[in-house]
Scaffold this motif. Structure first.
Motif, PDB file in Angstrom:
ATOM      1  N   ARG A   1       0.844  -1.201   0.000  1.00 41.79           N
ATOM      2  CA  ARG A   1       0.000   0.000   0.000  1.00 41.79           C
ATOM      3  C   ARG A   1       0.879   1.250   0.000  1.00 41.79           C
ATOM      4  O   ARG A   1       0.672   2.172  -0.784  1.00 41.79           O
TER       5      ARG A   1
ATOM      6  N   SER B   1      -5.009   1.107  -2.210  1.00 37.26           N
ATOM      7  CA  SER B   1      -5.741   0.935  -0.954  1.00 37.26           C
ATOM      8  C   SER B   1      -5.755  -0.538  -0.551  1.00 37.26           C
ATOM      9  O   SER B   1      -5.638  -1.434  -1.395  1.00 37.26           O
TER      10      SER B   1
ATOM     11  N   ASP C   1      -8.275  -2.226   0.437  1.00 40.79           N
ATOM     12  CA  ASP C   1      -9.441  -2.853  -0.196  1.00 40.79           C
ATOM     13  C   ASP C   1      -9.120  -3.318  -1.606  1.00 40.79           C
ATOM     14  O   ASP C   1      -9.582  -4.369  -2.044  1.00 40.79           O
ATOM     15  N   ASP C   2      -8.333  -2.527  -2.334  1.00 41.05           N
ATOM     16  CA  ASP C   2      -7.990  -2.885  -3.708  1.00 41.05           C
ATOM     17  C   ASP C   2      -6.887  -3.929  -3.794  1.00 41.05           C
ATOM     18  O   ASP C   2      -6.749  -4.605  -4.811  1.00 41.05           O
TER      19      ASP C   2
ATOM     20  N   ASP D   1     -11.996 -10.010  -3.313  1.00 40.18           N
ATOM     21  CA  ASP D   1     -13.139 -10.498  -2.545  1.00 40.18           C
ATOM     22  C   ASP D   1     -13.431 -11.942  -2.950  1.00 40.18           C
ATOM     23  O   ASP D   1     -12.842 -12.470  -3.894  1.00 40.18           O
TER      24      ASP D   1
END
Length: 95
Positions: free
Chosen positions: A69, A75, A77-78, A82
């Motif tokens: 990061r 980020s 999250d990226d 998922d």
């Protein structure tokens, strides 16, 4: 008592996103492929760990995610896929 984490409980690195960011920063070899040594220098993660992360051989630690990061401005999250992306097989590394 030992408690084992199931693989699905561990984050899966979005290797494509890291590779794309590495290319933008110039962390490539002479043929334009991703350079694990350059990524290792930029992130301060060992080259062998970078290679295992990018090939999906191992899951990233929190420290590895934070290092990526910081180095690439991605980020958290990226950086992590998922469940739907993992099921769809989005972790393949381009040749």
């Amino acid at each position: 008592m030992h408690v084992l984490c199931e693989r699905r409980d561990m984050p899966t690195l979005d290797a494509q996103r890291v590779i794309s960011a590495a290319r933008k920063k110039g962390d490539t070899n002479a043929t334009g492929g991703v350079n694990a040594s350059a990524i290792a220098r930029r992130t301060r993660i060992t080259r062998s760990t970078v290679t295992r992360l990018l090939t999906g051989e191992t899951e990233p630690s929190v420290m590895s995610l934070l290092a990526m990061r910081r180095a690439y401005g991605i980020s958290l999250d990226d950086l992590v896929l998922d469940d739907a992306e993992v099921t769809a097989g989005s972790t393949a590394i381009p040749s």
